[in-house]
Write an enzyme that holds these catalytic residues in place. Structure first.
Site, PDB file in Angstrom:
ATOM      1  CB  CYS A 142      -0.844   0.246   1.233  1.00 17.65           C
ATOM      2  SG  CYS A 142      -1.855  -1.364   1.215  1.00 17.65           S
TER       3      CYS A 142
ATOM      4  NE  ARG B  99       5.591   1.094  -1.077  1.00 18.70           N
ATOM      5  CZ  ARG B  99       6.264   1.179  -0.274  1.00 18.70           C
ATOM      6  NH1 ARG B  99       7.556   1.790  -0.320  1.00 18.70           N
ATOM      7  NH2 ARG B  99       6.175   0.671   0.864  1.00 18.70           N
TER       8      ARG B  99
ATOM      9  CD1 TRP C 139      -0.707  -5.775  -3.756  1.00 19.66           C
ATOM     10  CD2 TRP C 139      -0.685  -6.588  -1.738  1.00 19.66           C
ATOM     11  NE1 TRP C 139      -0.328  -6.944  -3.948  1.00 19.66           N
ATOM     12  CE2 TRP C 139      -0.369  -7.399  -2.649  1.00 19.66           C
ATOM     13  CE3 TRP C 139      -1.016  -7.181  -0.265  1.00 19.66           C
ATOM     14  CZ2 TRP C 139      -0.283  -9.166  -2.309  1.00 19.66           C
ATOM     15  CZ3 TRP C 139      -0.878  -8.321   0.096  1.00 19.66           C
ATOM     16  CH2 TRP C 139      -0.417  -9.252  -0.822  1.00 19.66           C
TER      17      TRP C 139
ATOM     18  CG  ASN D 181       0.321   2.329   3.690  1.00 23.29           C
ATOM     19  OD1 ASN D 181      -0.733   2.212   3.119  1.00 23.29           O
ATOM     20  ND2 ASN D 181       1.402   2.602   3.143  1.00 23.29           N
ATOM     21  N   GLY D 182      -0.963  -1.102   6.597  1.00 24.38           N
ATOM     22  CA  GLY D 182      -0.503  -1.815   7.666  1.00 24.38           C
ATOM     23  C   GLY D 182      -1.656  -2.670   8.105  1.00 24.38           C
TER      24      GLY D 182
ATOM     25  CD  GLU E  19      17.032 -13.193  -8.950  1.00 21.67           C
ATOM     26  OE1 GLU E  19      16.216 -13.824  -8.021  1.00 21.67           O
ATOM     27  OE2 GLU E  19      16.609 -12.276  -9.526  1.00 21.67           O
TER      28      GLU E  19
ATOM     29  CE  LYS F  60      13.772 -11.128 -10.832  1.00 23.27           C
ATOM     30  NZ  LYS F  60      14.295 -10.542  -9.734  1.00 23.27           N
TER      31      LYS F  60
ATOM     32  CD  GLU G 199       9.891 -11.018  -9.648  1.00 18.37           C
ATOM     33  OE1 GLU G 199       9.073 -10.648  -8.849  1.00 18.37           O
ATOM     34  OE2 GLU G 199      11.054 -11.070  -9.669  1.00 18.37           O
TER      35      GLU G 199
ATOM     36  CG  HIS H 247      18.049 -37.741  -7.875  1.00 18.11           C
ATOM     37  ND1 HIS H 247      18.677 -39.059  -7.783  1.00 18.11           N
ATOM     38  CD2 HIS H 247      19.275 -37.033  -8.330  1.00 18.11           C
ATOM     39  CE1 HIS H 247      19.778 -39.018  -7.804  1.00 18.11           C
ATOM     40  NE2 HIS H 247      20.585 -38.006  -8.180  1.00 18.11           N
TER      41      HIS H 247
ATOM     42  CE  LYS I 171      11.632  -2.739  -6.400  1.00 14.77           C
ATOM     43  NZ  LYS I 171      12.270  -3.953  -6.960  1.00 14.77           N
TER      44      LYS I 171
HETATM   45  C1  AGP Z   1      12.417  -9.852  -6.689  1.00 18.91           C
HETATM   46  O1  AGP Z   1      12.306  -9.584  -8.125  1.00 18.91           O
HETATM   47  C2  AGP Z   1      11.027  -9.862  -5.992  1.00 18.91           C
HETATM   48  N1  AGP Z   1      10.213  -8.769  -6.304  1.00 18.91           N
HETATM   49  C3  AGP Z   1      10.953 -10.227  -4.437  1.00 18.91           C
HETATM   50  O2  AGP Z   1      11.359 -11.661  -4.421  1.00 18.91           O
HETATM   51  C4  AGP Z   1      11.843  -9.427  -3.639  1.00 18.91           C
HETATM   52  O3  AGP Z   1      13.090  -9.643  -3.693  1.00 18.91           O
HETATM   53  C5  AGP Z   1      11.495  -9.736  -2.045  1.00 18.91           C
HETATM   54  O4  AGP Z   1      10.143  -9.273  -2.005  1.00 18.91           O
HETATM   55  C6  AGP Z   1      12.367  -9.134  -0.977  1.00 18.91           C
HETATM   56  O5  AGP Z   1      12.325  -7.710  -0.920  1.00 18.91           O
HETATM   57  P1  AGP Z   1      13.274  -7.114  -0.534  1.00 18.91           P
HETATM   58  O6  AGP Z   1      14.508  -7.093  -1.099  1.00 18.91           O
HETATM   59  O7  AGP Z   1      12.855  -5.492  -0.542  1.00 18.91           O
HETATM   60  O8  AGP Z   1      13.125  -7.213   1.151  1.00 18.91           O
END
Ligand code: AGP
Length: 598
Positions: free
Chosen positions: A2, A27, A75, A101-102, A475, A479, A482, A498, A593
């Site tokens: 949010c 975000r 959100w 927010n929260g 990683e 990517k 997502e 396996h 984000k």
């Molecule tokens: C990465 O592409 C993601 N958006 C996500 O996994 C991110 O790395 C994770 O939410 C951790 O966020 P931070 O590094 O701000 O703690």
């Protein structure tokens, strides 16, 4: 997640707020809204909508003059992302308007105790806050009613409140969720993220937990901060050093492509920040944290956790300190048996990840020291740790992390190198060489785009690698999934047979990463195994280990630094696949984000 923006001052509040909400879009959110005072008839207006801020802007009329307002991107946590549940929320009589927010953990108990007879329009915990304030304001001043409400709330909040009976004031408070104040001679802006303050604030102030703020327009707009019992407190002033052009797309079609392209420059910036008299260094304070430590525990989430895996490799191979990596959300409630003389290293781009904050609070209670490695040195995790190291990636707007990952791995390499007794190679030199190799592969992005069109045709995909190439596979898979929504898994190449090899059938893409001499041969055997079962393979290899038929050949760099190079084609693969599918690359569905709820 949010986002909050509020403004009071000389400018048109709706311009500042809508512009700020646009800057917070990165975000992640699913609905949005704004409330402001129409100066022409002195009536408050509230507009809300599911979907994007552009929809909020295009669907309503903002011609009227206005100098005070609050806005929000939501959100969904409590209740669906529809118009009713979007913020701002009003109290029962509509006197108080709130954005939040929260998550309020005890909102049901508070409703039962204080709000019998109130009926609620939305499914949110925020509406309860508005009604609590209204309930207490029957017998108290507005400030007292808000403070009384705050004293009852359990959980996290960043709050902005407007009282229709006080047209010249915005009230704000925070606990655990981020909130900042921006100021200039044009007014006072509130934002849940520094980005929202850029462009109209000369200074910004971080708000501590349990602080209450009153911003007032009385000729000039000023604000005053108080602690929870009403004692005036002074907030530390910081000069705003971000400009609007640092958070725009700079001519690129998407922030993600801009951020991928910035990575060589990020490496060079990090070298310059950590180079002292020609030698890579970290502060004494940082080094002292590692003194007499027998173990390092790295805690992180998502991409930052993948950086942590590479960090473990560096700590063990360079600094010779045994290191373990944990998923923050798991560690928070299921910690393992811990070594007494240990240091916790928290890695977080945003510095606001709620799972990590829970871990931080827990391990501090157990008496451990904590180092946070972050891109946002003003963030909660940076401020609450014993010390913080900045990664200097610059603002990362795309939800999919690219340059922050590379910056995290680079700073981890520098840290482990500084802590190592023998310096087995010249890291500054090797990093400079790496930045040139990165540029070379970024220059070949059109080739990668075509490769993706040709070879990535299925709704599932595998990345494989061994050793540190396996971590890059994890990683790379995150990517691709997502932003393109293609089910992708990262596997240790030897582990496929396996079980998972059962999923390999005709044309399933398997992307292999090869940058480690010792296991080149083994990974290539695994590639043959999947080819024999019909897989379409893409091989990413460094030059010295490559075969002429490989698909992406990268310049040779020091083997320790290869994860910083091999990850780049995987970022481009994800980017171009999402682009081919015409998806919202910078704001993928369901994602945020900064993940500020557990
Ligand atoms: C990465 O592409 C993601 N958006 C996500 O996994 C991110 O790395 C994770 O939410 C951790 O966020 P931070 O590094 O701000 O703690």
């Amino acid at each position: 997640m949010c986002g909050i923006v509020g403004y009071i001052g000389k400018l048109k509040a709706t311009d500042v707020i809508l512009n700020g909400l646009k800057k917070l879009e990165y975000r992640g959110y699913d609905s949005c809204g704004i409330s402001f005072l129409n100066e022409e008839n002195y009536k408050y207006v509230t507009y809300k909508t599911p979907g994007r801020v552009d929809h909020l802007i295009n669907s309503y009329d903002y011609k009227m003059n206005n100098f005070i307002g609050i806005g929000h991107t939501r959100w969904a946590t409590h209740g669906k992302p529809n118009q009713v549940n979007s913020h701002p929320h009003s109290s029962a009589s509509e006197r108080f308007i709130v954005v939040h927010n929260g998550v309020i953990d005890n909102y049901k108990e508070l409703t039962a105790r204080y709000l019998q007879g109130f009926s609620f329009i939305s499914e949110t915990d925020t509406e309860v806050i508005a009604d609590l304030i209204e309930n207490f304001a029957k017998t108290m001043s507005t400030e007292e009613a808000i403070r009384k409400t705050l004293s009852l709330l359990e959980g996290s909040y960043a709050l902005l409140v407007m009282d229709k009976e006080k047209n010249d004031t915005i009230y704000a408070a925070k606990n655990k969720s981020p909130l900042l104040i921006g100021s200039s001679d044009k007014g006072v802006t509130f934002g849940s993220d520094l980005m929202a303050l850029v462009g109209n604030s000369d200074y910004y102030y971080l708000i501590e937990d349990k602080t209450f703020i009153v911003a007032q327009k009385n000729g000039k707009t000023t604000f005053q901060a108080y602690d929870i019992i009403g004692k005036s407190v002074k907030l530390q002033q910081h000069k705003m050093d971000l400009a609007d052009n640092e958070i725009d797309k700079g001519g690129y079609e998407h922030f993600m492509l801009k951020e991928i392209s910035e990575q060589p420059a990020v490496i060079r910036r990090i070298i310059s920040k950590y180079l002292i008299n020609g030698i890579l260094e970290v502060s004494e304070k940082t080094k002292n944290l590692f003194k007499n430590k027998k173990r390092i525990y790295i805690l992180a989430a998502g991409t930052s956790m993948h950086a942590g895996f590479i960090g473990r490799f560096y700590f063990e191979n360079l600094a010779k300190i045994p290191t373990e990596v944990f998923i923050a959300s798991e560690f928070a409630y299921n910690p393992p048996l811990l070594e007494k003389d240990a240091l916790f290293v928290l890695i977080s781009q945003s510095g606001e990840t709620a799972d990590l904050r829970t871990c931080l609070v827990n391990v501090k209670k157990m008496g451990y020291e904590v180092l946070t490695i972050t891109n946002v040195i003003t963030s909660t995790l940076a401020r609450e740790a014993d010390h913080a190291l900045e990664i200097y990636a610059g603002p990362e707007i795309a939800v999919a992390s690219t340059k922050a990952y590379v910056a995290q791995v680079t700073v981890l390499a520098i840290l482990a190198y500084v802590l190592s007794e023998e310096k087995p190679f010249d890291l500054a030199f090797e990093l400079s060489r790496l930045s040139v190799a990165m540029e070379a592969i970024i220059d070949k992005k059109e080739y990668i785009e075509k490769l993706v069109e040709k070879k990535l045709k299925k709704r599932n995909c595998f990345y494989i690698g061994r050793g540190i190439d396996y971590y890059t596979s994890l990683e790379a898979a995150l990517k691709l999934k997502e932003i393109s929504y293609i089910q992708t898994e990262g596997f240790a190449a030897g582990e496929l047979k396996h079980g998972t090899i059962a999923l390999i059938e005709k044309d399933v893409p398997v992307i292999a990463i090869i940058s480690q001499k010792a296991i080149n041969h083994n990974t290539r055997n695994n590639i043959q195994e999947v080819r024999a079962r019909g897989a379409t393979t893409i091989i990413i290899a460094t030059e010295a280990l490559s075969d002429s038929a490989d698909d992406i050949i990268l310049s040779d760099v020091h083997e320790f630094l290869s994860p910083l190079l091999t990850v780049i084609p995987t970022q481009l693969i994800a980017y171009y696949k999402a682009k081919e599918l015409k998806l919202d690359i910078d704001k993928p569905r369901n994602l945020a984000k900064s993940v500020t709820v557990e």
